[in-house]
Design an enzyme around this catalytic site. Structure first.
Site, PDB file in Angstrom:
ATOM      1  N   CYS A  93      -8.691  27.076  83.323  1.00 53.63           N
ATOM      2  CA  CYS A  93      -9.210  26.172  82.304  1.00 53.63           C
ATOM      3  C   CYS A  93      -9.287  24.764  82.893  1.00 53.63           C
ATOM      4  O   CYS A  93      -8.249  24.149  83.150  1.00 53.63           O
ATOM      5  CB  CYS A  93      -8.321  26.196  81.062  1.00 53.63           C
ATOM      6  SG  CYS A  93      -8.879  25.115  79.740  1.00 53.63           S
ATOM      7  N   ILE A  94     -10.492  24.294  83.132  1.00 58.54           N
ATOM      8  CA  ILE A  94     -10.775  22.952  83.665  1.00 58.54           C
ATOM      9  C   ILE A  94     -10.177  22.781  85.057  1.00 58.54           C
ATOM     10  O   ILE A  94     -10.869  22.919  86.046  1.00 58.54           O
ATOM     11  CB  ILE A  94     -10.267  21.837  82.719  1.00 58.54           C
ATOM     12  CG1 ILE A  94     -10.760  22.092  81.307  1.00 58.54           C
ATOM     13  CG2 ILE A  94     -10.752  20.480  83.205  1.00 58.54           C
ATOM     14  CD1 ILE A  94     -12.244  22.096  81.157  1.00 58.54           C
TER      15      ILE A  94
END
Length: 461
Positions: free
Chosen positions: A407-408
């Site tokens: 995530c990111i």
């Protein structure tokens, strides 16, 4: 970012389509229709795309099953709360069912469905001897969707009735009321309830019908259109400045990746008045910024109404609508909206840059740690293989790993036994830090985390 990224392109398709239609060239009508319909399909299905995208992004392992369950949850809620079903259940119509539940298919319901589906998917790892894991997720999703529908069936009409009361109260407040309406309009966008509020002022729910009267030329010149005009300086100038400020505040390693999103969002807002792609990208990350955006929108609508700078719109307050609406009889000094727009461009740019920097706010391109361990293009394929190997060893071996997703800038790893996790081993291979929660380990790697994740999948499989 996954569901948001597609919307600016859709808005641009619609804008180009409308421009071709208004060009008067008959041989371009077919192309105009194709572009409009293509863009409209995506924009109109924004809630469903949110349901699928949010469920996918928040699942443990970017699972297609989670995405499908997001869609399932959305379909259950919107079907149970459809106008026909609610009308059948409601024996005495204490509220206007068509208006209260006519817009239940909105972004808020989409995001809520995605969250419920992701939560249900995470229950997949809860052991049970009775149901297969995938079937268990389906059951959980259906139950949560039904329970959510029951709650919304009770709450939604109360909210609608409240909005009707507020609209009636501010109807006679003149320009100040227009500003209050616009402020509330932006505040309600995250919940999708702004459609209810819009219907009060733009259409004929309580007798205002601002859009209809403006285009028909049947209102009061200088008054009719005041619930629309002040949006032009925001959507054509303020949102563009907002995008510029957020882009310039991106971390260096994220600027190149985020630039297409900001550019396309700004163009979409300027041409078509579609602001949701940019708004949804930061409203939940930085609520303070979003409240300021709502406040500035209210001020702009109040100013335009007070000074009687009037121009309406049919779709939204973009350049295409402005060209069409500024020559109508109800328009009053529409060119002054450009002057006001220039003022709001400066205000938005300065305030957004100052607030993001001063309070270190999280906006698109700033979700990661500033001290990223690597620069773009600095990791070779063989290094990624070695990093993946070390990560697995630091997590206690492949047999100790239940699930991994990214995530990111972070790897999210679910372990059977967290005591076997050794960060010292992983730090030597470039990890910037880690966070241990009850459910998982989050390891910060920076902009290359997706590439690392791709290599890890091969090790996992």
């Amino acid at each position: 970012m996954l569901p948001i990224a597609v919307f600016p392109a859709a808005a641009l398709l619609m804008g180009i389509g409308y421009a071709l239609e208004e060009s008067g060239m008959e041989n371009l009508y077919f192309m105009a229709m194709i572009l409009q319909k293509t863009g409209n399909v995506i924009i109109s299905q924004m809630p469903m795309i949110f349901a699928i995208g949010v469920a996918y992004e928040l699942s443990d392992d970017k699972s297609g099953l989670a995405a499908c369950n997001g869609l399932l949850c959305f379909l259950i809620i919107t079907s149970l709360l459809s106008v026909s079903n609610v009308s059948f259940l409601e024996d005495t119509l204490r509220f206007r069912v068509d208006e209260a539940f006519g817009n239940i298919n909105n972004q808020f319901i989409g995001i809520l469905s995605g969250l419920l589906a992701a939560f249900s998917y995470r229950r997949k790892h809860v052991s049970t001897n009775y149901l297969p894991a995938d079937f268990r997720v389906l059951v959980y999703t259906s139950i949560f969707a039904m329970l959510c529908s029951i709650v919304l069936y009770i709450v939604w009409p109360l909210i609608f009735t409240l909005l009707i009361s507020i609209g009636t109260m501010i109807k006679d407040m003149g320009p100040l009321g227009a500003g209050i309406y616009a402020f509330l309009n932006r505040l309600l966008v995250p919940l999708g309830l702004h459609h209810m509020l819009n219907s009060i002022f733009w259409f004929d729910v309580i007798g205002i019908n601002d859009i209809g009267n403006y285009w028909a030329g049947t209102g009061i010149r200088g008054v009719t259109g005041m619930y629309q005009a002040g949006y032009y300086p925001i959507m054509m100038f303020g949102v563009v400045a907002m995008a510029l400020a957020m882009y310039q505040c991106c971390f260096i390693t994220r600027k190149k990746k985020m630039k297409p999103f900001f550019v396309s969002s700004a163009i979409a807002s300027f041409l078509t008045g579609v602001t949701e792609p940019l708004e949804f990208s930061f409203m939940f990350l930085s609520p303070l910024l979003y409240v300021m955006h709502a406040l500035l929108t209210g001020i702009s609508v109040f100013m335009a109404a007070s000074l009687q700078y009037i121009a309406g719109f049919s779709f939204s307050a973009g350049a295409i609508d402005f060209v069409l609406a500024s020559s109508l009889p109800m328009a009053v000094k529409p060119y002054m909206l450009f002057v006001q727009g220039g003022l709001f461009f400066v205000i938005y740019y300065v305030l957004f840059r100052l607030m993001i920097k001063k309070f270190d706010l999280c906006t698109p391109g700033r979700e990661n740690d500033q001290n990223e361990p690597f620069q773009e293009g600095s990791i070779a394929a063989e290094d990624l293989n070695e990093m993946a190997k070390v990560i697995i060893e630091g997590c206690g071996g492949a047999e100790n790993i239940i699930a991994i997703h990214s995530c990111i800038t972070r790897l999210h790893i679910t372990l059977k036994d967290q005591d076997k996790f050794v960060f010292k081993r992983i730090r030597q291979n470039g990890a910037a830090g880690y966070l241990k929660t009850k459910e998982e380990i989050q390891i910060v790697y920076g902009a290359h985390v997706d590439a690392i994740m791709d290599v890890l999948k091969n090790y996992q499989l």
